[in-house]
Write an enzyme that holds these catalytic residues in place. Sequence first.
Site, PDB file in Angstrom:
ATOM      1  N   CYS A  40      47.265  42.148  34.758  1.00 13.13           N
ATOM      2  CA  CYS A  40      47.336  41.558  36.316  1.00 13.13           C
ATOM      3  C   CYS A  40      47.968  40.453  36.129  1.00 13.13           C
ATOM      4  CB  CYS A  40      45.866  41.216  36.814  1.00 13.13           C
ATOM      5  SG  CYS A  40      45.802  40.458  38.107  1.00 13.13           S
ATOM      6  N   HIS A  41      48.536  39.757  37.157  1.00 13.69           N
ATOM      7  CA  HIS A  41      49.308  38.363  36.981  1.00 13.69           C
ATOM      8  C   HIS A  41      48.399  37.434  36.670  1.00 13.69           C
ATOM      9  CE1 HIS A  41      51.220  34.620  38.787  1.00 13.69           C
ATOM     10  NE2 HIS A  41      52.137  35.340  38.745  1.00 13.69           N
ATOM     11  N   THR A  42      47.088  37.433  36.687  1.00 11.32           N
ATOM     12  CA  THR A  42      46.046  36.415  36.295  1.00 11.32           C
ATOM     13  C   THR A  42      46.217  36.343  34.892  1.00 11.32           C
ATOM     14  OG1 THR A  42      45.032  36.568  38.547  1.00 11.32           O
ATOM     15  CG2 THR A  42      43.752  35.404  36.701  1.00 11.32           C
ATOM     16  N   HIS A  62      41.179  42.039  32.773  1.00 15.86           N
ATOM     17  CA  HIS A  62      39.946  42.089  33.623  1.00 15.86           C
ATOM     18  C   HIS A  62      40.144  43.373  34.794  1.00 15.86           C
ATOM     19  CE1 HIS A  62      43.063  39.854  35.698  1.00 15.86           C
ATOM     20  NE2 HIS A  62      42.471  40.205  36.840  1.00 15.86           N
ATOM     21  N   GLU A  63      40.838  44.021  34.544  1.00 18.52           N
ATOM     22  CA  GLU A  63      41.151  45.311  35.230  1.00 18.52           C
ATOM     23  C   GLU A  63      41.029  46.402  34.419  1.00 18.52           C
ATOM     24  OE1 GLU A  63      44.379  44.771  38.715  1.00 18.52           O
ATOM     25  OE2 GLU A  63      45.271  46.244  37.239  1.00 18.52           O
ATOM     26  N   CYS A  92      24.413  40.707  41.506  1.00 21.99           N
ATOM     27  CA  CYS A  92      23.203  41.023  40.745  1.00 21.99           C
ATOM     28  C   CYS A  92      22.186  41.543  41.762  1.00 21.99           C
ATOM     29  CB  CYS A  92      22.737  39.395  40.094  1.00 21.99           C
ATOM     30  SG  CYS A  92      22.357  38.518  41.593  1.00 21.99           S
ATOM     31  N   CYS A  95      20.392  36.811  43.529  1.00 19.43           N
ATOM     32  CA  CYS A  95      20.808  35.373  43.534  1.00 19.43           C
ATOM     33  C   CYS A  95      21.023  34.794  45.018  1.00 19.43           C
ATOM     34  CB  CYS A  95      21.886  35.005  42.665  1.00 19.43           C
ATOM     35  SG  CYS A  95      23.712  35.626  43.370  1.00 19.43           S
ATOM     36  N   CYS A 106      28.673  36.161  43.524  1.00 15.95           N
ATOM     37  CA  CYS A 106      27.332  36.092  42.729  1.00 15.95           C
ATOM     38  C   CYS A 106      27.598  35.077  41.508  1.00 15.95           C
ATOM     39  CB  CYS A 106      27.288  37.509  42.100  1.00 15.95           C
ATOM     40  SG  CYS A 106      25.827  37.779  40.889  1.00 15.95           S
ATOM     41  N   CYS A 170      40.821  44.855  40.129  1.00 15.23           N
ATOM     42  CA  CYS A 170      41.304  43.825  40.667  1.00 15.23           C
ATOM     43  C   CYS A 170      42.303  44.127  41.761  1.00 15.23           C
ATOM     44  CB  CYS A 170      41.947  42.862  39.559  1.00 15.23           C
ATOM     45  SG  CYS A 170      42.445  41.180  40.202  1.00 15.23           S
ATOM     46  N   ARG A 365      52.546  47.300  38.639  1.00 14.79           N
ATOM     47  CA  ARG A 365      51.568  47.304  37.669  1.00 14.79           C
ATOM     48  C   ARG A 365      51.854  48.062  36.373  1.00 14.79           C
ATOM     49  NH1 ARG A 365      49.271  43.933  38.707  1.00 14.79           N
ATOM     50  NH2 ARG A 365      47.068  43.516  39.406  1.00 14.79           N
TER      51      ARG A 365
HETATM   52  P1  NAD Z   1      53.101  39.352  41.380  1.00 17.31           P
HETATM   53  O1  NAD Z   1      54.109  38.534  40.449  1.00 17.31           O
HETATM   54  O2  NAD Z   1      53.127  40.699  41.236  1.00 17.31           O
HETATM   55  O3  NAD Z   1      53.905  39.220  42.784  1.00 17.31           O
HETATM   56  C1  NAD Z   1      54.187  37.873  43.307  1.00 17.31           C
HETATM   57  C2  NAD Z   1      55.437  38.410  44.359  1.00 17.31           C
HETATM   58  O4  NAD Z   1      55.569  37.086  45.143  1.00 17.31           O
HETATM   59  C3  NAD Z   1      56.587  38.744  43.988  1.00 17.31           C
HETATM   60  O5  NAD Z   1      56.810  39.761  44.287  1.00 17.31           O
HETATM   61  C4  NAD Z   1      57.623  37.554  44.233  1.00 17.31           C
HETATM   62  O6  NAD Z   1      58.865  37.867  44.257  1.00 17.31           O
HETATM   63  C5  NAD Z   1      57.144  36.930  45.233  1.00 17.31           C
HETATM   64  N1  NAD Z   1      57.237  35.338  45.665  1.00 17.31           N
HETATM   65  C6  NAD Z   1      57.154  34.507  44.594  1.00 17.31           C
HETATM   66  N2  NAD Z   1      57.552  33.257  45.050  1.00 17.31           N
HETATM   67  C7  NAD Z   1      57.719  33.606  46.328  1.00 17.31           C
HETATM   68  C8  NAD Z   1      58.049  32.953  47.505  1.00 17.31           C
HETATM   69  N3  NAD Z   1      58.430  31.414  47.306  1.00 17.31           N
HETATM   70  N4  NAD Z   1      58.268  33.250  48.591  1.00 17.31           N
HETATM   71  C9  NAD Z   1      58.183  34.590  48.858  1.00 17.31           C
HETATM   72  N5  NAD Z   1      57.884  35.403  47.880  1.00 17.31           N
HETATM   73  C10 NAD Z   1      57.760  34.957  46.683  1.00 17.31           C
HETATM   74  O7  NAD Z   1      51.803  38.821  41.421  1.00 17.31           O
HETATM   75  P2  NAD Z   1      50.526  39.488  42.018  1.00 17.31           P
HETATM   76  O8  NAD Z   1      49.810  40.368  40.789  1.00 17.31           O
HETATM   77  O9  NAD Z   1      50.468  40.145  43.218  1.00 17.31           O
HETATM   78  O10 NAD Z   1      49.463  38.423  42.266  1.00 17.31           O
HETATM   79  C11 NAD Z   1      49.639  37.406  43.395  1.00 17.31           C
HETATM   80  C12 NAD Z   1      48.892  36.180  43.164  1.00 17.31           C
HETATM   81  O11 NAD Z   1      47.690  36.512  43.480  1.00 17.31           O
HETATM   82  C13 NAD Z   1      48.772  35.574  41.745  1.00 17.31           C
HETATM   83  O12 NAD Z   1      49.053  34.121  42.130  1.00 17.31           O
HETATM   84  C14 NAD Z   1      47.596  35.878  41.263  1.00 17.31           C
HETATM   85  O13 NAD Z   1      46.967  35.076  40.421  1.00 17.31           O
HETATM   86  C15 NAD Z   1      46.615  36.062  42.285  1.00 17.31           C
HETATM   87  N6  NAD Z   1      45.636  36.893  42.553  1.00 17.31           N
HETATM   88  C16 NAD Z   1      44.411  36.590  43.095  1.00 17.31           C
HETATM   89  C17 NAD Z   1      43.322  37.124  43.163  1.00 17.31           C
HETATM   90  C18 NAD Z   1      42.049  36.609  43.934  1.00 17.31           C
HETATM   91  O14 NAD Z   1      40.951  37.270  43.884  1.00 17.31           O
HETATM   92  N7  NAD Z   1      42.186  35.797  44.778  1.00 17.31           N
HETATM   93  C19 NAD Z   1      42.882  38.325  42.501  1.00 17.31           C
HETATM   94  C20 NAD Z   1      44.230  38.790  41.610  1.00 17.31           C
HETATM   95  C21 NAD Z   1      45.431  38.030  41.578  1.00 17.31           C
HETATM   96  O1  DAO Z   2      33.165  30.051  41.228  1.00 13.38           O
HETATM   97  O2  DAO Z   2      32.099  31.716  41.755  1.00 13.38           O
HETATM   98  C1  DAO Z   2      32.971  31.275  41.316  1.00 13.38           C
HETATM   99  C2  DAO Z   2      34.070  32.358  41.135  1.00 13.38           C
HETATM  100  C3  DAO Z   2      35.210  31.961  40.256  1.00 13.38           C
HETATM  101  C4  DAO Z   2      36.166  33.075  40.096  1.00 13.38           C
HETATM  102  C5  DAO Z   2      36.502  33.813  41.191  1.00 13.38           C
HETATM  103  C6  DAO Z   2      38.066  34.503  40.779  1.00 13.38           C
HETATM  104  C7  DAO Z   2      39.260  33.998  41.749  1.00 13.38           C
HETATM  105  C8  DAO Z   2      40.260  34.775  41.563  1.00 13.38           C
HETATM  106  C9  DAO Z   2      41.014  34.705  40.209  1.00 13.38           C
HETATM  107  C10 DAO Z   2      41.883  35.715  40.071  1.00 13.38           C
HETATM  108  C11 DAO Z   2      41.325  37.052  39.815  1.00 13.38           C
HETATM  109  C12 DAO Z   2      41.912  37.919  39.035  1.00 13.38           C
HETATM  110 ZN    ZN Z   3      43.692  40.453  38.474  1.00 16.91          ZN
HETATM  111 ZN    ZN Z   4      23.999  37.633  42.616  1.00 16.29          ZN
END
Ligand code: NAD
Ligand code: DAO
Ligand code: ZN
Ligand code: ZN
Length: 370
Positions: A40-42, A62-63, A92, A95, A106, A170, A365
Amino acid sequence: MRTKAAVAIEAGKPLEVMEVNLEGPKEGEVLVEIKATGICHTDEFTLSGADPEGLFPAILGHEGAGVVVEVGPGVKSLKPGDHVIPLYTAECRECEYCLNPKTNLCQKVRATQGQGLMPDGTSRFSMLDGTPILHYMGCSTFSNYTVLPEISLAKVREDAPFDKICYIGCGVTTGIGAVLYTAKAEIGCRAIVFGLGGIGLNVIQGLRLAGADQIVGVDLNPAKVEMATRFGMTDFVNPKEVEGDLVPYLVNLTKGGADYTFDATGNVQVMRTALEACHKGWGESIIIGVAPAGAEISTRPFQLVTGRSWRGTAFGGARGRTDVPKIVDWYMDGKIEIDPMITHVLPLEDINKGFDLMHAGESIRAVVQY
Ligand code: NAD
Ligand code: DAO
Ligand code: ZN
Ligand code: ZN
């Protein structure tokens, strides 16, 4: 025992594949054989050093998906042979957070998980010379065998293929969940998805599942159009091809602004555009992307005064042990697609190639099969 793992020795360096020591599961813990893991990107974000909570040395990942090998004392919900998906957001069910229907965050193992440790404050991984190695997001799926808390595992059906359902750990759940659990998007809505990568494509298929009338995809990379269209995108916008400000262009395209917008880029300028492209009076913008350390978002407060809402979501708002098995069912029943998004399958030895493919924007992916 010993296991093969890809270890992040320090920020900015490639992962090193090596044998490591893994202690057996303690109270409330489970030993899992990981069969497949998605990159994953993360993981990349942490390895690059941009993650303010990044710790080293650590076993990232994490995936994943795998099979329970051994359960520690007190574990009641799982047994050897069960098929499981690791959860970086535990559930859990007792909580304060789990008991509040407004959140999926959680907190039971949050403090130790954030320090790269198991709930007793120690690590199960070490180098062969005894140097401790930290866990990552409570999962460490870049190891063939790993130990997790029982509450960080979703039990899933046994006929689901590991090399596909690992992505539900994820990307799939985050994207689809952002639509169904966080936005609760209605049939007939108009939506804009910024970023058509591993997360954004799943937002798009979540919107299709929800019955959205218009699904606008925004990306700088036109190579993403084909896949996004396949998953339900109705309109594509490349910001590089729009003359002038992107906001009025998108507001016009969505006939007054979108009911829902989603940032799946992690770029704070994009997040502002996403908020301002929402419909006056009711539009909601959901931040999914994780921005670099220290980054801040801004807009004119009048955007919110006039009825737009700015929200965020982690793991798509999903409660892992409850919702992940259902999402596996949706996949097995053909309600959602995963296979086309798994663009590359690699052995653990080639895991750094998976990171290179992501950098180059060539993979959606990449999955490592053990
Ligand atoms: P990725 O790199 O596969 O995709 C990102 C896309 O955004 C690409 O296609 C890229 O071309 C495009 N992009 C980049 N800059 C841009 C812009 N200025 N305008 C338009 N498009 C643009 O990444 P991903 O795996 O899809 O992850 C996306 C985001 O989500 C990352 O920041 C990642 O860390 C985050 N994420 C968050 C969670 C969560 O739970 N909140 C979970 C997983 C990933
Ligand atoms: O503070 O309880 C908390 C949760 C913090 C972690 C949440 C994950 C946020 C998304 C990170 C990217 C996931 C791969
Ligand atoms: Zn992820
Ligand atoms: Zn919990």
